[in-house]
Design an enzyme around this catalytic site. Structure first.
Site, PDB file in Angstrom:
ATOM      1  N   SER A 102       0.796  -1.238   0.000  1.00 24.43           N
ATOM      2  CA  SER A 102       0.000   0.000   0.000  1.00 24.43           C
ATOM      3  C   SER A 102       0.826   1.284   0.000  1.00 24.43           C
ATOM      4  O   SER A 102       0.255   2.358  -0.186  1.00 24.43           O
ATOM      5  CB  SER A 102      -0.938   0.016   1.202  1.00 24.43           C
ATOM      6  N   LYS A 118       0.378   3.492  -2.898  1.00 29.04           N
ATOM      7  CA  LYS A 118      -0.810   4.349  -3.057  1.00 29.04           C
ATOM      8  C   LYS A 118      -0.493   5.834  -2.908  1.00 29.04           C
ATOM      9  O   LYS A 118      -1.213   6.688  -3.442  1.00 29.04           O
ATOM     10  CB  LYS A 118      -1.877   3.930  -2.030  1.00 29.04           C
ATOM     11  N   TYR A 126      -3.869  -2.721 -10.089  1.00 23.04           N
ATOM     12  CA  TYR A 126      -3.757  -2.513  -8.635  1.00 23.04           C
ATOM     13  C   TYR A 126      -2.828  -3.539  -7.987  1.00 23.04           C
ATOM     14  O   TYR A 126      -1.931  -3.177  -7.213  1.00 23.04           O
ATOM     15  CB  TYR A 126      -5.161  -2.560  -8.012  1.00 23.04           C
ATOM     16  N   TYR A 184      -4.605   3.602   8.140  1.00 25.15           N
ATOM     17  CA  TYR A 184      -5.936   2.988   8.267  1.00 25.15           C
ATOM     18  C   TYR A 184      -6.589   3.250   9.623  1.00 25.15           C
ATOM     19  O   TYR A 184      -6.564   4.369  10.120  1.00 25.15           O
ATOM     20  CB  TYR A 184      -5.850   1.471   7.995  1.00 25.15           C
ATOM     21  N   VAL A 228       1.228  -3.809   3.771  1.00 26.32           N
ATOM     22  CA  VAL A 228       1.231  -5.115   4.434  1.00 26.32           C
ATOM     23  C   VAL A 228       2.486  -5.938   4.129  1.00 26.32           C
ATOM     24  O   VAL A 228       2.656  -7.029   4.667  1.00 26.32           O
ATOM     25  CB  VAL A 228      -0.038  -5.953   4.128  1.00 26.32           C
TER      26      VAL A 228
HETATM   27  N1  GLN Z   1      -2.246  -5.324  -1.913  1.00 23.37           N
HETATM   28  C1  GLN Z   1      -2.739  -5.252  -0.594  1.00 23.37           C
HETATM   29  C2  GLN Z   1      -4.237  -5.453  -0.567  1.00 23.37           C
HETATM   30  O1  GLN Z   1      -4.898  -5.025  -1.463  1.00 23.37           O
HETATM   31  C3  GLN Z   1      -2.367  -3.929  -0.016  1.00 23.37           C
HETATM   32  C4  GLN Z   1      -2.885  -3.741   1.370  1.00 23.37           C
HETATM   33  C5  GLN Z   1      -1.961  -2.973   2.263  1.00 23.37           C
HETATM   34  O2  GLN Z   1      -0.743  -2.909   2.057  1.00 23.37           O
HETATM   35  N2  GLN Z   1      -2.512  -2.428   3.308  1.00 23.37           N
HETATM   36  O3  GLN Z   1      -4.787  -6.023   0.341  1.00 23.37           O
END
Ligand code: GLN
Length: 303
Positions: A63, A66, A188, A239, A257
């Protein structure tokens, strides 16, 4: 305290957490990573880089990507993305379907998965290939031509990515995707699968500490846009633990993650930390402890 001394303190503070926690086992290839690794980098706006631990081991940025996709969309067309995505903390898990349905297909923010899918969709429309645009930025700013998306991680997430697919289809059902759903999902998972070291990520994110100015002195974002991307990172980048993160670290940051966290210290530099084991809300437990200690012992903080 000198930066290197603060980094040593950060590593010490993180040590009890390293290797403890869960891996992102819903993405099978991330579950295979050795959780006992820890690396941290401080890159300053004046070009100095301080490192400790496994700072040159590549990991899955997940993530953290992003932040860069949002940046590219804001750079291309300013505020328009906010017509399709809100910018409030979600207070919910990053892959929640319920909130998206309740809020009729308008994601709470660009950093939860639903919001990131909309941003990627827009970047794909604007550029013809979202991951290429992202890769170009990451390679240029990190100074490493071999920064690429790991096809094995992307495939692994795609195969197990029922929630991502569900979110994308729910967005499409509310008319909030422009590109075909499968294209958006593929882009994505590929953007999340970029593999980078702490050093490379810190250098790639440095423009966020430099009011939007890239390594070559050209501007990607205006100072105002940079302030705003950083603000969204502060309120939404970790988050449903964004409040706790702000309390303990007090920096705009984005976690992934894969166990990485990128944190911005405006006008000073960037901290990037990585340790794969995750706390309950999907951010690196050791990374949080390390950044908490770093901002405590150095004066690198915004508060
Ligand atoms: N690719 C992961 C997902 O879509 C990214 C989530 C994350 O890093 N928080 O669940």
């Amino acid at each position: 305290m000198q930066i290197m001394d603060a980094l040593v303190r950060a590593q010490e503070a993180a040590a009890p957490e390293v290797g403890h926690g869960r891996l992102a086992n819903y993405i099978p290839s991330l579950a295979a990573v050795d959780p006992r690794q820890f690396g941290m980098v401080i890159a300053s706006c004046d070009g100095q880089v301080h490192v400790i631990g496994d700072a040159d081991v590549r990991f899955s940025v997940q993530s953290i990507s992003k932040v860069f996709t949002l940046t590219l969309v804001v750079a291309a067309e300013g505020e328009r993305i906010w017509e399709r995505v809100s910018r409030e903390p979600s207070g919910n898990p990053f892959n929640s379907l319920l909130q998206l349905d309740q809020e009729v297909g308008r994601p709470r923010n660009p950093f939860i998965n639903a919001g990131a899918l909309v941003v990627t969709d827009r970047l794909h429309s604007l550029t013809g290939n979202a991951c290429e645009a992202l890769g170009d930025l990451l390679r240029r700013e990190s100074g490493h031509d071999d920064v690429v998306s790991d096809p094995e991680v992307a495939r692994s997430e795609l195969e197990a990515g029922h929630r991502t697919s569900a979110l994308a289809h729910l967005l499409a059902s509310y008319g909030n995707l422009e590109c075909p759903v499968d294209q958006v999902i593929n882009q994505y998972v590929a953007q999340c699968a970029f593999s980078m070291t702490c050093r490379e990520l810190a250098l790639a994110g440095l423009f966020l500490a430099r009011d939007g100015v890239l390594a070559d002195g050209t501007r990607l974002l205006s100072a105002r846009q940079t302030k705003r991307v950083n603000a969204v990172m502060l309120t939404c980048g970790t988050y449903d633990s964004a409040g706790e993160f702000a309390y303990r670290v007090g920096l705009p940051a984005k976690s992934g993650v894969g166990g990485g966290i990128l944190a911005i210290i405006p006008d000073r530099g960037v901290a990037c930390v990585w340790s794969p084991a995750l706390g309950p809300t999907g951010s690196s437990a050791a990374g949080l402890a390390a950044l908490d200690a770093f901002t405590t012992y150095s004066d690198w903080t915004v508060f």
